[in-house]
Design a protein around this motif. Structure first.
Motif, PDB file in Angstrom:
ATOM      1  N   CYS A  18     -12.846  17.099   2.238  1.00 21.32           N
ATOM      2  CA  CYS A  18     -12.497  17.090   0.811  1.00 21.32           C
ATOM      3  C   CYS A  18     -11.090  16.531   0.602  1.00 21.32           C
ATOM      4  N   TYR A  19     -10.748  15.492   1.349  1.00 20.92           N
ATOM      5  CA  TYR A  19      -9.417  14.897   1.248  1.00 20.92           C
ATOM      6  C   TYR A  19      -9.157  14.382  -0.171  1.00 20.92           C
ATOM      7  N   ASN A  20     -10.182  13.765  -0.760  1.00 19.12           N
ATOM      8  CA  ASN A  20     -10.018  13.188  -2.093  1.00 19.12           C
ATOM      9  C   ASN A  20      -9.670  14.250  -3.133  1.00 19.12           C
ATOM     10  N   GLU A  21     -10.405  15.387  -3.094  1.00 16.40           N
ATOM     11  CA  GLU A  21     -10.177  16.436  -4.085  1.00 16.40           C
ATOM     12  C   GLU A  21      -8.804  17.093  -3.897  1.00 16.40           C
ATOM     13  N   LEU A  22      -8.398  17.269  -2.657  1.00 22.97           N
ATOM     14  CA  LEU A  22      -7.139  17.965  -2.399  1.00 22.97           C
ATOM     15  C   LEU A  22      -5.920  17.135  -2.765  1.00 22.97           C
ATOM     16  N   PHE A  23      -5.927  15.854  -2.373  1.00 21.13           N
ATOM     17  CA  PHE A  23      -4.707  15.075  -2.478  1.00 21.13           C
ATOM     18  C   PHE A  23      -4.716  14.049  -3.612  1.00 21.13           C
ATOM     19  N   LEU A  24      -5.863  13.456  -3.908  1.00 22.75           N
ATOM     20  CA  LEU A  24      -5.877  12.472  -4.983  1.00 22.75           C
ATOM     21  C   LEU A  24      -5.967  13.128  -6.354  1.00 22.75           C
ATOM     22  N   GLN A  25      -6.874  14.093  -6.493  1.00 26.80           N
ATOM     23  CA  GLN A  25      -7.092  14.712  -7.795  1.00 26.80           C
ATOM     24  C   GLN A  25      -6.097  15.824  -8.093  1.00 26.80           C
ATOM     25  N   HIS A  26      -5.681  16.587  -7.080  1.00 25.22           N
ATOM     26  CA  HIS A  26      -4.829  17.752  -7.310  1.00 25.22           C
ATOM     27  C   HIS A  26      -3.530  17.693  -6.509  1.00 25.22           C
ATOM     28  N   GLY A  27      -3.163  16.485  -6.043  1.00 27.66           N
ATOM     29  CA  GLY A  27      -1.958  16.382  -5.225  1.00 27.66           C
ATOM     30  C   GLY A  27      -0.697  16.803  -5.950  1.00 27.66           C
TER      31      GLY A  27
END
Length: 666
Positions: A140-149
């Motif tokens: 879930c790299y996208n959700e952790l860092f792109l969306q909620h970074g």
């Protein structure tokens, strides 16, 4: 890294307080913590990209997951260590559902770490009892860092730098999506591997998962060649020297194509007024593409040709990208069952001095591609060097003594006549050829020592299935049957590493070809593009030419018959009869024409054996000469045999006498 940092203020008044605040902002940053739901229980977790595993505390486990105690699994094979190298004890692991932000990850492994005996440490852990490692973060790299970074990292960065950090995280996410193709080679300390990096390209370094020495850190990165070398950054965070052993595996290089557009991001340094400039590169990763410019299909319409090439490009990873790029399946392993455990050993045979460098380079290439490895086996078989027409060599191994002790595998190879009968109604054909097919099958670890071969340069053994083993054809045919057995005789023909796809129309052919390429990709097998043929109305297959009209002999094979010299020994005569018998279905009354030759072989073969070849001599009479000439003439003028239509009834006419038995199917 310390889990908690205590700061003390020195000085007087507000000046000391301001200085401490500024110093603290430079030395300390906020740790990224996210609330996740583990089996429906909300747990604060620290994001740790340096950890390969996800953990929770023992106290949290007993408080919320005690009912799962019977599901706690033990894995003594896993040794957990902290960044300082000390062992971290744990109770076991659970497979639980984890809900991270907007994503549900089912059946993820979570380790239950024993609580520390130190009260202060336990208090700190109780605030954030969970730690998310890369087994979860990578999902879930996208959700952790792109969306909620922005919610995770509240560091005082200037506004212009925010987009740069976001792009950097984007690249980390894209690397996870990179297909495992274009592998250039392994990275070792002071290695001997020669890796070619094409002009204008870069390489992706993927760290290996093995345990590195304490304090040594490696990270995946894009690297560019420098004077023919790839320099891999290695970080030592210890306060002492750490030595890396020679030939130690560090990781793997993958070739990627990139388009680089750079922008500058300026960071203001408040301490001395100087500027620190960072260049952020925006990389666009592209999949490997096939060069299909040489392919031409005149029988197809332009839109059909476009669909065909698009399909091949979509499965470009199935085709070898360079010399030596072979796949390796995990569906089967080749084993060598022996009748006893006594090793067979032979000395190596003398090589001509002119071949020393070629053989040495060839063995080194096999080592670099991990087809073979250095051996200390009690077994030993000699190599045989075969010179090819282009001047290169082929390295063979004489396994005759090993084969004599091997229990034979009776898995059947297909009957060619039976296979060709299945082509009735086919109008389009594609032939596929695997790249070094045998080398794409791994050897069973316990039997690798039995494949050992000796050379003037040492003893080596095969990691992949070699040529020359008596059971190798059966193992490879078994692999093909497991992959395509349900489609055999319906969509394709199988004979070892030769695959023929047939169909009555273009649309059905496209579907069948996609099915075959998809299964080859699924089981990590690779094809050699220059030996494949697609969407043809006439192809060569196992010494035959197949087309919608029927089956014919291969002109290239038959050409040798017209130039066949008169045999002078029994061995030469048997060779001719063996070749002619392969095409006996194309010669009417073949048995009658070949009878004098078979009688001569039986007569001389039954005589007392002598040293040296058995000569035909005066036994070659007029009947033998007539039979030899008749067979040659009929083989060079064979007809095209039509396919049998098994949907229609057959009439069988038979005729028997005291000298023979005949049958005709009509």
């Amino acid at each position: 890294m310390p889990s908690d940092v205590e700061s003390r203020t020195s000085g007087a008044g507000n000046e000391g307080s301001i200085a401490t605040s500024e110093c603290r902002s430079k030395l300390m940053g906020k740790c990224p913590v996210v609330e996740v739901a583990i089996q429906g229980i909300s747990v604060p977790c620290l994001l740790d990209t340096g950890s390969m595993v996800t953990t929770v505390t023992e106290e949290l486990f007993h408080r919320h997951f005690h009912s799962l105690s019977d599901q706690l699994q033990h894995c003594r094979w896993l040794q957990l260590r902290a960044a300082n190298g000390l062992e971290v004890p744990y109770l076991g692991y659970l497979e639980v559902d984890i809900h991270v932000l907007v994503k549900m990850l089912p059946k993820m492994g979570v380790l239950v770490v024993r609580d520390s005996s130190d009260l202060h440490t336990r208090t700190q852990k109780s605030r954030v009892p969970g730690l998310l490692g890369m087994n979860v973060i990578s999902q879930c790299y996208n959700e952790l860092f792109l969306q909620h970074g922005s919610a995770l990292f509240q560091a005082p960065l200037v506004k212009s730098a925010g987009e740069a950090w976001k792009q950097a995280f984007t690249q980390c996410h894209q690397l996870d999506c990179l297909p495992p193709t274009g592998c250039l080679g392994n990275v070792r300390v002071a290695g001997r591997t020669s890796v070619c990096i094409p002009a204008g390209s870069s390489a992706l370094f993927e760290p290996v998962d093995n345990e590195l020495p304490t304090g040594i850190l490696l990270s995946r990165a894009f690297l560019s060649p420098d004077r023919g070398q790839i320099l891999v950054p290695v970080i030592n965070v210890e306060t002492r020297e750490v030595w890396l052993p020679a030939r130690m595996m560090l990781g793997t290089l993958f070739m990627v194509e990139q388009q680089i557009s750079s922008q500058k991001v300026t960071f203001q340094e408040e301490t001395d007024g100087s500027e620190r400039v960072a260049v952020v590169q925006s990389l666009s990763l592209e999949h490997n593409t096939l060069d299909l410019s040489s392919l031409s299909w005149p029988t197809l319409a332009p839109h059909q040709e476009q669909h065909g090439k698009a399909l091949l490009q979509r499965y470009s990873t199935v085709f070898s990208q360079r010399e030596g790029d072979v796949g390796c399946t995990d569906l089967i392993e080749h084993e060598i069952p022996l009748i006893d455990d006594t090793p067979v050993r032979q000395r190596y045979r003398r090589l001509p001095p002119s071949q020393y460098e070629q053989v040495k380079a060839h063995i080194q290439d096999l080592l670099d591609r991990e087809i073979v490895r250095v051996s200390c086996s009690p077994y030993s078989a000699p190599i045989v060097v075969v010179q090819k027409k282009d001047g290169t060599i082929c390295l063979c191994v004489d396994y005759r003594q090993l084969n004599a002790k091997t229990r034979k595998d009776t898995f059947p190879l297909p009957r060619i006549e039976e296979s060709l009968d299945a082509l009735a109604g086919a109008k389009l054909f594609s032939t596929l050829d695997l790249t070094s097919g045998y080398n794409q099958v791994p050897m069973a670890e316990k039997d690798r020592q039995k494949t050992a071969f000796c050379t003037p340069f040492g003893l080596f053994e095969f990691n992949r299935m070699p040529f020359g083993l008596c059971n190798a054809p059966s193992s490879f045919q078994r692999l093909m049957e497991r992959i395509f057995g349900d489609e055999r005789y319906q969509s394709l023909l199988l004979y070892l590493d030769d695959i023929v796809i047939f169909s009555p129309s273009f649309s059905s052919h496209l579907q069948r070809l996609e099915m075959v390429l998809g299964r080859l990709q699924q089981y990590n097998l690779k094809l050699r593009l220059d030996k494949c043929s697609f969407f043809q109305t006439e192809v060569r297959y196992l010494g035959h030419v197949i087309s919608p009209l029927g089956v014919a002999t291969d002109p290239e094979k038959i050409r040798a018959v017209s130039e066949w010299k008169h045999p002078v020994t029994v061995k030469e005569l048997r060779s001719f009869l063996g070749f002619a018998s392969y095409y006996r279905r194309f010669v009417a009354q073949f048995a009658k024409h070949a009878a004098p030759l078979h009688k001569l072989v039986a007569l001389l073969q039954g005589s007392k054996k002598r040293s040296g070849p058995i000569m035909l001599g005066g036994k070659w009479d007029e009947a033998c000469e007539q039979a030899f000439s008749t067979l040659k003439d009929k083989l060079v003028t064979t007809p095209v045999l039509a396919y049998a239509d098994f949907t229609k009834p057959f009439v069988l006419e038979v005729d028997a006498s005291h000298t023979g038995l005949g049958a005709v199917r009509a």
